[in-house]
Design an enzyme around this catalytic site. Structure first.
Site, PDB file in Angstrom:
ATOM      1  N   ASP A  69       0.829  -1.197   0.000  1.00 30.32           N
ATOM      2  CA  ASP A  69       0.000   0.000   0.000  1.00 30.32           C
ATOM      3  C   ASP A  69       0.870   1.257   0.000  1.00 30.32           C
ATOM      4  O   ASP A  69       1.770   1.408   0.834  1.00 30.32           O
ATOM      5  CB  ASP A  69      -0.907  -0.016   1.234  1.00 30.32           C
ATOM      6  CG  ASP A  69      -1.969   1.057   1.196  1.00 30.32           C
ATOM      7  OD1 ASP A  69      -2.837   0.990   0.318  1.00 30.32           O
ATOM      8  OD2 ASP A  69      -1.917   1.964   2.051  1.00 30.32           O
TER       9      ASP A  69
ATOM     10  N   GLU B 191       1.360  -0.566  -5.129  1.00 28.69           N
ATOM     11  CA  GLU B 191       0.138   0.221  -5.320  1.00 28.69           C
ATOM     12  C   GLU B 191       0.569   1.691  -5.299  1.00 28.69           C
ATOM     13  O   GLU B 191       0.442   2.391  -4.306  1.00 28.69           O
ATOM     14  CB  GLU B 191      -0.878  -0.074  -4.206  1.00 28.69           C
ATOM     15  CG  GLU B 191      -2.229   0.602  -4.404  1.00 28.69           C
ATOM     16  CD  GLU B 191      -2.438   1.816  -3.493  1.00 28.69           C
ATOM     17  OE1 GLU B 191      -3.486   2.475  -3.627  1.00 28.69           O
ATOM     18  OE2 GLU B 191      -1.570   2.095  -2.645  1.00 28.69           O
TER      19      GLU B 191
END
Length: 667
Positions: free
Chosen positions: A392, A421
């Protein structure tokens, strides 16, 4: 002045090379990897080149002698040379380009030119003896079964009783030319630096991902959703496997903070029963190394991982380096965070967005402690069976941290993969890939016009030696306007584009139900987003009522598995169509004759017609060839050539996914 004085011949522009060799290029097991270089020399004598392609070192064993792999010239670039290597195992491979003076090539050319000019044996006396001496040298290196033929060719060159053509014939015969090509005389050997290629397992390049929230899989009791467990989530796995997905991606499964917990639709106030965001990690129940108690235990998670593997899939787990205000790190390691002048810890902000439920990590305060803790946490989940991590927001953390962490993991676990990401600026996205990330999220979601899809596809294919894309059609955070207003045909269109263009693609749960309602106009956030609440779905009812895209997604994934061309990135080619609402592209598999040709409409509202102008060479065809295309969605067949009429109605079938069958040559 400085530089290498041993560069007798010219070697420049070697590829694949990442950041001038500062980082490893990337490939996967079985992938056909092109190696290219510009090779040249002074004067008119022939030059040739080869690659020394070396496998990973085996502890305790001497490295095997790497064979020389001869390079070939590009037909349209006489100084550009290429060959293809195919790694057969994971690990760190290396290669080196060697350029060398090619006396046999020089001799061949000189003799052929002089004979064509009408020169006779007397004129070629020295040439004939030089050729014989070269064959004498080759005769010492060729396999024993060829030595008699080489000696005979040398003898013929010296035999003055023969006509000139007879003297030359054995040395210039195709079989001898092929033998001499395989066993050259190499002089003035000049070597490039040695470059690295890290080879991952196949899943690093190819796979179909499905994201869902285990907590939404609980039963609905009296109309009220209940928190799901890993056991509940495991009941969803057979349906995901039936859609032929390869990777099951789970958002964070850790305890969720209670301090500043967000309510439904990201509100600042909560009511009883609000579950909060899984990305607000940590509470009194534990941190990044713990399982949310309502999901189950670590043993329950390991059972979920095992069940996923039984069904032919694997688990990808979210790795989010951030903390809720009540994460154990906040009290045990306050140095991990940024303290503001008033003594409070700074929460995450992306102005104007505020994330009061999340504290970001400050990697400059205690890098040694943060590095060690992050590595420890990763090992917990690797030991639990996880081999894929979706990371993330890696672009908000230090690049040197990721470089250290990824390669430290790969020292002992080379099969672990990392997906970045990183919806951020191109420079950061590419640098994250260079330093070690296996795959990357991309701008695919926001590429909707023909010109920008083509440009972006070419850009990605051009950086395939280090940056591998993962085309997600939607995420819990991103519901693009094209899906909000494009209707069911647009869901098909985007799925075709993602699954056919990129070797790796993914969907977030609910895509197959055409979920398309945004929080508000102009927003890309879902109404009633699953990030902040339970969102159970009635899959059976949707299927029974014909409201599911699952059969279409299944067929796309089946075609991807059946055709290795679709598992490639480097061979992506776009073909002209005289309609800006029609896109045509193809992929081929270098290891077979497999070719897939896709024509898709970009309009979800109106029928589009156009004519293709195919790049026949990209399909391995001659410009005048006719061939059969078979639609893998409908089964329809057509006879095609370079120019073809296309008509696509988005409400019927918005795309042709063709396999290409070449006709046998006449006679």
């Amino acid at each position: 002045m400085t530089g290498r004085a041993d560069l007798r011949l010219g070697i420049t522009d070697v590829a694949p090379v990442v950041a001038c060799g500062a980082f490893s290029a990337r490939a996967v097991v079985g992938e056909h990897v092109p190696i290219t270089a510009t090779v040249f020399r002074e004067g008119h004598d022939a030059v040739a080149a080869n690659v020394v392609w070396s496998p990973p070192a085996t502890p305790g064993r001497r490295p095997p002698k790497a064979p020389l792999q001869r390079m070939q010239r590009y037909s349209d670039q006489p100084d550009r040379w290429t060959t293809t290597v195919v790694p057969d195992r994971e690990g760190l491979w290396t290669y080196q380009v060697e350029a060398w003076d090619d006396p046999i090539g020089t001799w061949h050319h000189a003799v052929e030119v002089k004979v064509e000019a009408g020169q006779g044996a007397a004129d070629l006396a020295n040439d004939l003896e030089e050729g014989a001496r070269l064959l004498d040298a080759v005769g010492k290196t060729v396999p024993k079964e060829h030595r008699t033929a080489v000696a005979a060719a040398a003898t013929a060159l010296r035999d003055e009783s023969l006509e000139l053509t007879a003297r030359l014939a054995p040395a210039l015969a195709p079989a001898m030319t092929e033998l001499l090509h395989a066993h050259p005389v190499r002089r003035l050997v000049t070597r490039s630096p040695r470059y690295e290629v890290w080879v991952d397992r196949e899943r690093a390049l190819y796979g179909s991902w499905y994201e869902f929230f285990p907590r939404s899989e609980g039963p609905v009791v009296d109309g009220v959703p209940t928190h799901g467990t890993f056991a509940d989530a495991a009941e969803r796995l057979p349906a995901i496997a039936a859609m032929e997905f390869d990777v099951v991606y789970l958002p964070p499964i850790h305890p969720i903070g209670t301090v500043n917990r967000k309510g439904k639709n990201n509100t600042l106030t909560t009511v009883e029963g609000d579950v909060g965001s899984p990305w607000a990690i940590g509470s009194a129940d534990g941190g990044h190394d713990a399982v949310h108690p309502e999901l189950g235990t670590m043993a329950d998670f390991e059972a979920f991982v095992a069940r996923t593997r039984e069904l032919g899939m694997e688990v990808a787990l979210d790795f989010a380096l951030q903390a809720a205000p009540d994460h154990p790190w906040v009290t045990e390691h306050p140095e991990f965070f940024t303290t503001k002048p008033d003594g409070t810890i700074a929460y995450a902000e992306n102005p104007p967005k505020k994330y009061q439920d999340i504290y970001p990590i400050n990697f400059d305060n205690d890098p040694a402690g943060i590095y060690a803790e992050a590595r420890r946490v990763l090992q917990v989940w690797i030991d639990a069976g996880v081999k894929v991590f979706r990371v993330d927001n890696p672009h908000t953390k230090a690049i040197n941290f990721w470089h250290w962490l990824i390669w430290d993991v790969k020292k002992s676990h080379p099969d672990v993969l990392f997906l970045a990401e990183a919806f951020t600026k191109p420079a950061m996205m590419h640098q994250l890939a260079r330093v070690g990330f296996t795959q990357s999220y991309t701008y695919f979601t926001w590429r909707t016009e023909k010109w920008e899809i083509e440009q972006y596809g070419r850009d990605l294919a051009g950086t395939a030696h280090y940056m591998r894309p993962n085309f997600f059609v939607n995420t819990p955070d991103i519901l693009h306007a094209s899906l909000q207003y494009g209707g069911p045909p647009m869901f098909k269109i985007r799925a075709v584009l993602a699954s056919m263009m990129s070797p790796t693609w993914g969907v977030y749960s609910g895509y197959e139900l055409f979920e398309h309602v945004a929080l508000k106009p102009g927003s890309e956030e879902y109404l009633d987003t699953e990030k902040f609440q339970l969102r159970p779905r009635d899959w059976a009812a949707a299927a029974a009522e014909g409201r599911s895209l699952a059969p279409y997604l299944t067929r796309l994934n089946q075609v991807r598995r059946e055709h290795p061309a679709l598992q490639q990135l480097r061979t992506l080619t776009f073909h002209p169509v005289d309609n800006d609402q029609l896109l045509c592209f193809s992929k081929t598999d270098p290891g077979s004759d497999d070719a897939v040709l896709v024509v898709v409409t970009l309009s979800s509202q109106h029928t589009q017609i156009g004519t293709t102008a195919l790049d026949m060479a990209a399909l391995g065809l001659e410009w005048s060839d006719r061939f059969t295309v078979t639609d893998q969605i409908t089964g329809a067949q057509y006879e095609w050539g370079q120019f073809n009429y296309v008509e696509l109605d988005p409400y019927r079938e918005p795309a042709h996914v063709f396999t290409v069958t070449r006709h046998a040559p006449l006679g």
